[in-house]
Write an enzyme that holds these catalytic residues in place. Structure first.
Site, PDB file in Angstrom:
ATOM      1  CB  CYS A   1       6.055  -0.488   3.878  1.00  0.00           C
ATOM      2  SG  CYS A   1       4.740  -0.225   2.684  1.00  0.00           S
TER       3      CYS A   1
ATOM      4  CB  CYS B   1       6.492   0.434   0.247  1.00  0.00           C
ATOM      5  SG  CYS B   1       5.546   1.554   1.275  1.00  0.00           S
TER       6      CYS B   1
END
Lengths: 107, 202
Positions: free
Chosen positions: A35, A32
């Site tokens: 993230c 991600c």
């Protein structure tokens, strides 16, 4: 180095839901992009709030049942738990000031 | 590990030649490495024959889902590595992955629309290897490309997304295959035309 914890399905109940101090959980995954943006902020928060707040990460690929239980549909999602219940949710790679403001309203 | 260090615009213009420079065979032979990962050259006929064989046994929908899911994981994984190691902006990461797909011969992937705030991405695939090899089909057949870029988009946005193949060369005849990706939450509300995604009012 802060006290960033790593949570999983086995540890979640004891370390998060039964924690005596509030817990900030960062739901994340290796793949991600957003993230990765927020990761250093979470690390900083774990240092700055040490003793008042437990901060940790939970990999949604490795612990899908926990992510599903709390309805995580996008990551990063930050959930603040107090006395075993989620009391705040922050979705996406938001600025540190926004996270801190929401945390402070509960601490 | 990604060792890519060339100018992104040059890579996007000519990915195949740049990729060829970076492909190595291990000293003892028998394994090709590209950016630290093992690859092998495979004609699309081999994959499409496998796809059709599985469809005969399991049905087209099941095989489409399986291809989509596995490709999604691949797209997510490689995009995660690209974001990590090349420090690309999200839209450049999508362009990089489109160039990578082109360089590997899947088709020439063109981004026609990209909007992170609304979680929508639209792509066109010219000369999709899957569609051209498959021949005439009743339903879209480029599930691998669809899944791979759903994974790319998921890694870039961090959100659950769904991919649809709106137009497939194998179904519609000579024309680019068209893909639309949007947040899973909007899946039932998506009303898609060829060139734009419209979200229906409740």
């Amino acid at each position: 180095m802060g006290s960033l914890a790593l949570f999983n399905e086995d540890s979640f109940e004891d370390e998060v839901l039964k924690s005596e101090v509030p817990v900030l959980v960062d739901f994340w995954a290796e793949w991600c992009g957003p993230c990765k943006v927020i990761a250093p902020i979470i690390e900083q928060i774990s240092i700055e709030y040490e003793g008042r707040l437990k901060v940790g990460k939970l990999n949604v690929d490795e612990s899908p049942q926990v992510a599903s239980k709390f309805g995580i549909r996008g990551i990063p999602t930050l959930l603040l738990f107090r006395q075993g219940k989620p009391v705040e949710q922050i979705i996406g790679a938001v600025p540190k000031a926004q996270i801190v403001a929401k945390l402070n309203s509960h601490l | 590990m990604f060792v890519y260090s060339k100018d992104l615009s040059q890579y996007i213009l000519n990915p195949f030649c740049i990729m060829l420079d970076d492909i190595d065979e291990i000293p003892e032979g028998g394994a090709l490495l590209y950016q630290g990962s093992r690859y092998m050259l495979l004609p699309p006929a081999a994959l499409v024959d496998f796809q059709k064989s599985m469809e005969d046994k399991l049905g087209t929908e099941a095989v489409s889902q399986a291809l989509y899911s596995s490709a999604l994981r691949q797209g997510r994984y490689f995009t995660g590595k690209v974001l990590d190691e090349l420090s690309l902006e999200p839209d450049d990461a999508v362009r990089y992955m489109a160039a990578l797909a082109r360089g590997m011969g899947w088709g020439r992937i063109e981004i026609t629309s990209l909007d992170i705030s609304s979680l929508t991405l639209e792509l066109e695939a010219f000369h999709s290897a899957f569609a051209e090899e498959y021949g005439k089909a009743k339903d879209p057949v480029c599930s691998f490309i669809r899944g791979f870029f759903a994974g790319v988009w998921q890694a870039v946005t961090g959100s659950e997304v769904e991919g649809l193949e709106m137009h497939c060369r194998a179904v519609e005849g000579p024309s680019p295959c068209i893909f639309v990706f949007a947040g899973s939450a909007d899946r039932k509300k998506l009303r898609v035309s060829i060139s734009q995604v419209k979200v229906e009012e409740d």
